[in-house]
Design an enzyme around this catalytic site. Structure first.
Site, PDB file in Angstrom:
ATOM      1  N   GLU A 118     -26.815 -43.947  62.606  1.00 38.43           N
ATOM      2  CA  GLU A 118     -26.378 -45.320  62.839  1.00 38.43           C
ATOM      3  C   GLU A 118     -27.197 -45.907  63.995  1.00 38.43           C
ATOM      4  OE1 GLU A 118     -21.928 -47.254  63.646  1.00 38.43           O
ATOM      5  OE2 GLU A 118     -22.378 -45.225  64.334  1.00 38.43           O
ATOM      6  N   LYS A 176     -20.728 -51.731  57.980  1.00 45.73           N
ATOM      7  CA  LYS A 176     -19.582 -50.971  58.494  1.00 45.73           C
ATOM      8  C   LYS A 176     -18.304 -51.789  58.460  1.00 45.73           C
ATOM      9  CE  LYS A 176     -18.526 -48.058  62.530  1.00 45.73           C
ATOM     10  NZ  LYS A 176     -19.051 -47.691  63.866  1.00 45.73           N
ATOM     11  N   CYS A 217     -20.018 -43.673  60.324  1.00 41.33           N
ATOM     12  CA  CYS A 217     -19.363 -43.247  61.557  1.00 41.33           C
ATOM     13  C   CYS A 217     -17.830 -43.323  61.520  1.00 41.33           C
ATOM     14  CB  CYS A 217     -19.935 -44.044  62.725  1.00 41.33           C
ATOM     15  SG  CYS A 217     -19.642 -43.301  64.346  1.00 41.33           S
TER      16      CYS A 217
END
Length: 273
Positions: A50, A121, A159
Protein backbone atom coordinates in the site's frame (compact mmCIF):
# COMPACT_ATOMS: atom_id res chain seq x y z
CA UNK A 1 -7.88 -41.68 -28.82
CA UNK A 2 -6.36 -41.07 -25.36
CA UNK A 3 -7.58 -38.00 -23.52
CA UNK A 4 -5.33 -34.96 -23.53
CA UNK A 5 -4.00 -34.42 -20.00
CA UNK A 6 -5.36 -31.32 -18.27
CA UNK A 7 -2.96 -28.41 -18.21
CA UNK A 8 -1.82 -27.60 -14.67
CA UNK A 9 -2.96 -24.12 -13.61
CA UNK A 10 -0.24 -22.48 -11.54
CA UNK A 11 1.24 -19.00 -11.22
CA UNK A 12 4.46 -17.95 -9.51
CA UNK A 13 3.82 -14.90 -7.31
CA UNK A 14 6.17 -12.56 -5.47
CA UNK A 15 5.63 -10.25 -2.51
CA UNK A 16 8.05 -7.31 -2.45
CA UNK A 17 8.47 -5.72 0.97
CA UNK A 18 9.93 -2.23 0.79
CA UNK A 19 9.53 1.13 2.51
CA UNK A 20 8.04 3.80 0.22
CA UNK A 21 9.10 7.35 1.04
CA UNK A 22 8.23 10.94 0.13
CA UNK A 23 10.41 10.63 -2.99
CA UNK A 24 8.26 9.43 -5.86
CA UNK A 25 11.34 8.95 -8.02
CA UNK A 26 13.10 6.81 -5.41
CA UNK A 27 9.96 4.70 -4.98
CA UNK A 28 9.79 3.99 -8.70
CA UNK A 29 13.50 3.16 -8.78
CA UNK A 30 13.06 0.64 -5.95
CA UNK A 31 10.02 -0.87 -7.65
CA UNK A 32 11.98 -1.27 -10.90
CA UNK A 33 14.85 -3.00 -9.10
CA UNK A 34 12.56 -5.32 -7.14
CA UNK A 35 10.51 -6.12 -10.24
CA UNK A 36 13.65 -7.16 -12.12
CA UNK A 37 14.75 -9.36 -9.21
CA UNK A 38 11.33 -10.99 -8.73
CA UNK A 39 10.91 -11.61 -12.47
CA UNK A 40 14.37 -13.17 -12.64
CA UNK A 41 13.21 -15.58 -9.91
CA UNK A 42 10.26 -16.64 -12.07
CA UNK A 43 7.44 -14.52 -10.67
CA UNK A 44 4.57 -13.68 -13.03
CA UNK A 45 2.63 -11.65 -10.47
CA UNK A 46 4.59 -9.13 -8.41
CA UNK A 47 2.88 -7.46 -5.46
CA UNK A 48 4.03 -4.25 -3.73
CA UNK A 49 2.68 -2.59 -0.58
CA UNK A 50 0.00 0.00 0.00
CA UNK A 51 1.14 3.59 -0.64
CA UNK A 52 3.92 2.43 -2.96
CA UNK A 53 3.78 5.62 -5.03
CA UNK A 54 4.18 8.02 -2.10
CA UNK A 55 4.21 7.76 1.70
CA UNK A 56 4.78 10.03 4.69
CA UNK A 57 4.33 9.31 8.38
CA UNK A 58 2.44 11.07 9.84
CA UNK A 59 0.18 11.87 6.90
CA UNK A 60 -0.07 15.50 5.85
CA UNK A 61 -1.05 17.83 3.01
CA UNK A 62 1.78 16.54 0.82
CA UNK A 63 -0.37 13.49 0.02
CA UNK A 64 -2.68 15.60 -2.14
CA UNK A 65 0.25 17.45 -3.67
CA UNK A 66 1.79 14.14 -4.76
CA UNK A 67 -1.39 12.33 -5.80
CA UNK A 68 -1.67 11.13 -9.40
CA UNK A 69 -4.37 9.99 -11.77
CA UNK A 70 -4.56 6.55 -13.32
CA UNK A 71 -2.93 8.10 -16.39
CA UNK A 72 -0.02 9.50 -14.36
CA UNK A 73 3.67 8.68 -14.18
CA UNK A 74 3.32 5.95 -11.55
CA UNK A 75 0.87 3.77 -13.48
CA UNK A 76 2.65 4.54 -16.75
CA UNK A 77 5.96 3.35 -15.28
CA UNK A 78 4.41 0.22 -13.77
CA UNK A 79 2.89 -0.62 -17.16
CA UNK A 80 6.25 -0.22 -18.90
CA UNK A 81 7.96 -2.41 -16.27
CA UNK A 82 5.24 -5.05 -16.65
CA UNK A 83 5.68 -5.03 -20.42
CA UNK A 84 9.48 -5.26 -20.17
CA UNK A 85 9.37 -8.23 -17.76
CA UNK A 86 6.18 -9.90 -19.07
CA UNK A 87 4.55 -9.79 -15.63
CA UNK A 88 1.54 -8.34 -13.83
CA UNK A 89 2.31 -5.77 -11.14
CA UNK A 90 0.04 -4.82 -8.22
CA UNK A 91 0.92 -1.73 -6.17
CA UNK A 92 -0.59 0.95 -3.97
CA UNK A 93 -1.23 4.36 -5.54
CA UNK A 94 -2.02 7.70 -3.90
CA UNK A 95 -4.72 8.72 -6.37
CA UNK A 96 -6.29 12.14 -6.88
CA UNK A 97 -9.74 12.42 -5.32
CA UNK A 98 -12.75 14.67 -5.86
CA UNK A 99 -11.36 17.59 -3.86
CA UNK A 100 -7.96 19.15 -3.37
CA UNK A 101 -7.52 18.00 0.22
CA UNK A 102 -8.16 14.26 0.47
CA UNK A 103 -6.89 11.53 -1.86
CA UNK A 104 -7.90 7.96 -2.68
CA UNK A 105 -5.94 5.03 -1.33
CA UNK A 106 -5.95 2.94 -4.50
CA UNK A 107 -4.43 -0.35 -5.61
CA UNK A 108 -3.78 -0.90 -9.30
CA UNK A 109 -3.07 -4.13 -11.17
CA UNK A 110 -1.31 -3.54 -14.48
CA UNK A 111 -0.04 -5.65 -17.36
CA UNK A 112 2.09 -4.52 -20.26
CA UNK A 113 -1.01 -3.55 -22.23
CA UNK A 114 -2.63 -1.49 -19.48
CA UNK A 115 -4.68 -1.54 -16.29
CA UNK A 116 -6.38 -4.82 -15.34
CA UNK A 117 -8.15 -3.72 -12.14
CA UNK A 118 -8.38 -0.82 -9.69
CA UNK A 119 -9.46 -1.04 -6.06
CA UNK A 120 -10.02 1.92 -3.75
CA UNK A 121 -9.78 1.18 -0.04
CA UNK A 122 -13.22 0.98 1.57
CA UNK A 123 -12.41 0.63 5.28
CA UNK A 124 -10.17 3.50 6.36
CA UNK A 125 -7.79 3.09 9.27
CA UNK A 126 -9.55 5.10 11.96
CA UNK A 127 -8.34 2.90 14.80
CA UNK A 128 -5.54 2.51 17.34
CA UNK A 129 -5.15 6.29 17.52
CA UNK A 130 -4.92 6.78 13.74
CA UNK A 131 -7.39 8.75 11.56
CA UNK A 132 -6.74 7.88 7.93
CA UNK A 133 -10.09 9.44 6.97
CA UNK A 134 -8.65 12.91 7.66
CA UNK A 135 -6.60 12.47 4.50
CA UNK A 136 -8.26 9.69 2.49
CA UNK A 137 -11.59 9.54 0.68
CA UNK A 138 -13.14 6.06 1.07
CA UNK A 139 -13.80 3.94 -1.98
CA UNK A 140 -17.37 3.15 -2.90
CA UNK A 141 -18.81 -0.28 -2.31
CA UNK A 142 -19.33 -1.83 -5.72
CA UNK A 143 -18.16 -4.59 -7.98
CA UNK A 144 -15.27 -6.69 -6.74
CA UNK A 145 -11.93 -5.69 -8.27
CA UNK A 146 -10.55 -8.85 -9.87
CA UNK A 147 -8.36 -9.89 -12.77
CA UNK A 148 -7.24 -13.14 -14.38
CA UNK A 149 -3.71 -14.44 -14.80
CA UNK A 150 -2.60 -17.90 -15.86
CA UNK A 151 -6.05 -19.41 -15.42
CA UNK A 152 -6.54 -18.09 -11.87
CA UNK A 153 -8.64 -15.14 -10.69
CA UNK A 154 -7.05 -12.65 -8.29
CA UNK A 155 -9.03 -10.22 -6.10
CA UNK A 156 -7.80 -6.93 -4.62
CA UNK A 157 -8.25 -5.59 -1.09
CA UNK A 158 -6.16 -3.31 1.14
CA UNK A 159 -4.68 -3.42 4.64
CA UNK A 160 -7.41 -2.54 7.21
CA UNK A 161 -9.98 -4.29 4.95
CA UNK A 162 -8.39 -7.49 6.26
CA UNK A 163 -10.24 -7.00 9.56
CA UNK A 164 -13.60 -7.20 7.75
CA UNK A 165 -14.20 -10.77 6.53
CA UNK A 166 -17.03 -9.63 4.25
CA UNK A 167 -14.51 -7.97 1.91
CA UNK A 168 -12.68 -11.23 1.33
CA UNK A 169 -15.95 -13.15 1.02
CA UNK A 170 -17.25 -10.75 -1.62
CA UNK A 171 -14.10 -11.38 -3.67
CA UNK A 172 -14.53 -15.13 -3.35
CA UNK A 173 -18.17 -14.76 -4.39
CA UNK A 174 -16.75 -13.05 -7.50
CA UNK A 175 -14.76 -16.28 -8.12
CA UNK A 176 -11.40 -15.07 -6.78
CA UNK A 177 -8.92 -17.89 -6.17
CA UNK A 178 -6.28 -15.63 -4.66
CA UNK A 179 -6.68 -12.58 -2.39
CA UNK A 180 -4.04 -9.90 -3.00
CA UNK A 181 -3.48 -7.59 -0.01
CA UNK A 182 -1.11 -4.61 -0.30
CA UNK A 183 -0.75 -3.10 3.17
CA UNK A 184 0.91 -0.62 5.49
CA UNK A 185 0.12 -2.51 8.69
CA UNK A 186 1.23 -0.05 11.36
CA UNK A 187 3.28 -1.42 14.25
CA UNK A 188 1.86 -1.52 17.76
CA UNK A 189 1.01 -3.90 20.61
CA UNK A 190 -0.01 -7.29 19.17
CA UNK A 191 -0.22 -5.83 15.65
CA UNK A 192 2.15 -8.41 14.16
CA UNK A 193 0.01 -11.13 15.74
CA UNK A 194 -3.17 -9.58 14.33
CA UNK A 195 -1.64 -9.32 10.83
CA UNK A 196 -0.45 -12.91 10.57
CA UNK A 197 -3.57 -14.32 12.25
CA UNK A 198 -5.98 -12.44 10.00
CA UNK A 199 -4.07 -13.36 6.83
CA UNK A 200 -4.31 -17.02 7.75
CA UNK A 201 -7.97 -16.69 8.77
CA UNK A 202 -8.99 -15.14 5.44
CA UNK A 203 -7.23 -17.99 3.64
CA UNK A 204 -8.72 -20.76 5.78
CA UNK A 205 -12.31 -19.54 5.93
CA UNK A 206 -12.46 -18.97 2.15
CA UNK A 207 -10.16 -21.83 1.06
CA UNK A 208 -8.11 -19.48 -1.13
CA UNK A 209 -4.54 -18.28 -1.33
CA UNK A 210 -3.60 -14.95 0.26
CA UNK A 211 -0.72 -12.89 -1.14
CA UNK A 212 0.13 -9.96 1.15
CA UNK A 213 2.84 -7.27 0.88
CA UNK A 214 3.55 -4.95 3.81
CA UNK A 215 6.02 -2.18 4.68
CA UNK A 216 9.06 -3.30 6.69
CA UNK A 217 9.83 -2.06 10.20
CA UNK A 218 10.02 0.39 11.85
CA UNK A 219 6.69 1.72 10.52
CA UNK A 220 5.10 -1.51 9.28
CA UNK A 221 5.27 -4.93 10.88
CA UNK A 222 6.77 -6.61 7.81
CA UNK A 223 6.02 -10.31 7.43
CA UNK A 224 4.83 -10.15 3.84
CA UNK A 225 3.59 -13.63 3.01
CA UNK A 226 2.12 -16.06 0.51
CA UNK A 227 -0.36 -18.31 2.33
CA UNK A 228 -2.07 -21.44 1.00
CA UNK A 229 -5.80 -22.34 1.33
CA UNK A 230 -5.15 -24.13 4.63
CA UNK A 231 -3.42 -21.15 6.20
CA UNK A 232 0.13 -22.45 5.75
CA UNK A 233 2.82 -19.87 4.93
CA UNK A 234 4.50 -21.00 1.72
CA UNK A 235 6.98 -18.12 1.57
CA UNK A 236 7.54 -14.96 3.52
CA UNK A 237 9.79 -12.07 4.45
CA UNK A 238 10.80 -11.10 7.98
CA UNK A 239 10.86 -7.51 9.18
CA UNK A 240 13.47 -6.14 6.75
CA UNK A 241 13.00 -5.31 3.06
CA UNK A 242 12.99 -8.35 0.80
CA UNK A 243 11.21 -10.61 -1.67
CA UNK A 244 9.44 -13.93 -1.23
CA UNK A 245 8.28 -16.10 -4.14
CA UNK A 246 5.88 -19.05 -4.17
CA UNK A 247 3.57 -20.83 -6.60
CA UNK A 248 -0.22 -20.71 -6.29
CA UNK A 249 -2.06 -23.67 -7.85
CA UNK A 250 -5.68 -24.33 -8.78
CA UNK A 251 -5.25 -28.00 -7.86
CA UNK A 252 -4.43 -27.13 -4.26
CA UNK A 253 -7.62 -25.08 -3.93
CA UNK A 254 -9.66 -27.94 -5.38
CA UNK A 255 -8.11 -30.49 -2.99
CA UNK A 256 -8.89 -28.35 0.06
CA UNK A 257 -12.45 -27.66 -1.05
CA UNK A 258 -13.15 -31.34 -1.63
CA UNK A 259 -12.21 -32.09 1.96
CA UNK A 260 -13.77 -28.93 3.43
CA UNK A 261 -16.88 -27.86 1.48
CA UNK A 262 -17.46 -24.78 3.66
CA UNK A 263 -18.23 -22.43 0.77
CA UNK A 264 -20.98 -24.70 -0.57
CA UNK A 265 -22.41 -25.09 2.93
CA UNK A 266 -22.57 -21.32 3.57
CA UNK A 267 -26.13 -20.11 4.19
CA UNK A 268 -25.60 -16.35 4.41
CA UNK A 269 -25.02 -13.82 1.64
CA UNK A 270 -22.77 -10.78 1.95
CA UNK A 271 -24.97 -7.67 1.63
CA UNK A 272 -23.31 -4.21 1.66
CA UNK A 273 -24.90 -1.63 3.93
Amino acid sequence: MPETPAVAVAVAVAVCQFAPTASRADNLAQIAELTADAAARGAKLIVFPEYSSYFVDPMDDTLAANAEGLDGEFVETLTALAADRAVVIVAGLVERASDGHRVRNAVVAVRGDGILAVYRKQHLYDAFGQTESDWIEPGEVGEAATFELGGLRFGLMTCYDLRFPEVARSLVDAQADVLVVPAEWVRGPLKEHHWTTLLAARAIENTVYVVAADHPTPIGVGHSQVIDPQGVVLAGVGTAPGIAVAVVEAAAIERVRRSNPSLRARRYAVVPR
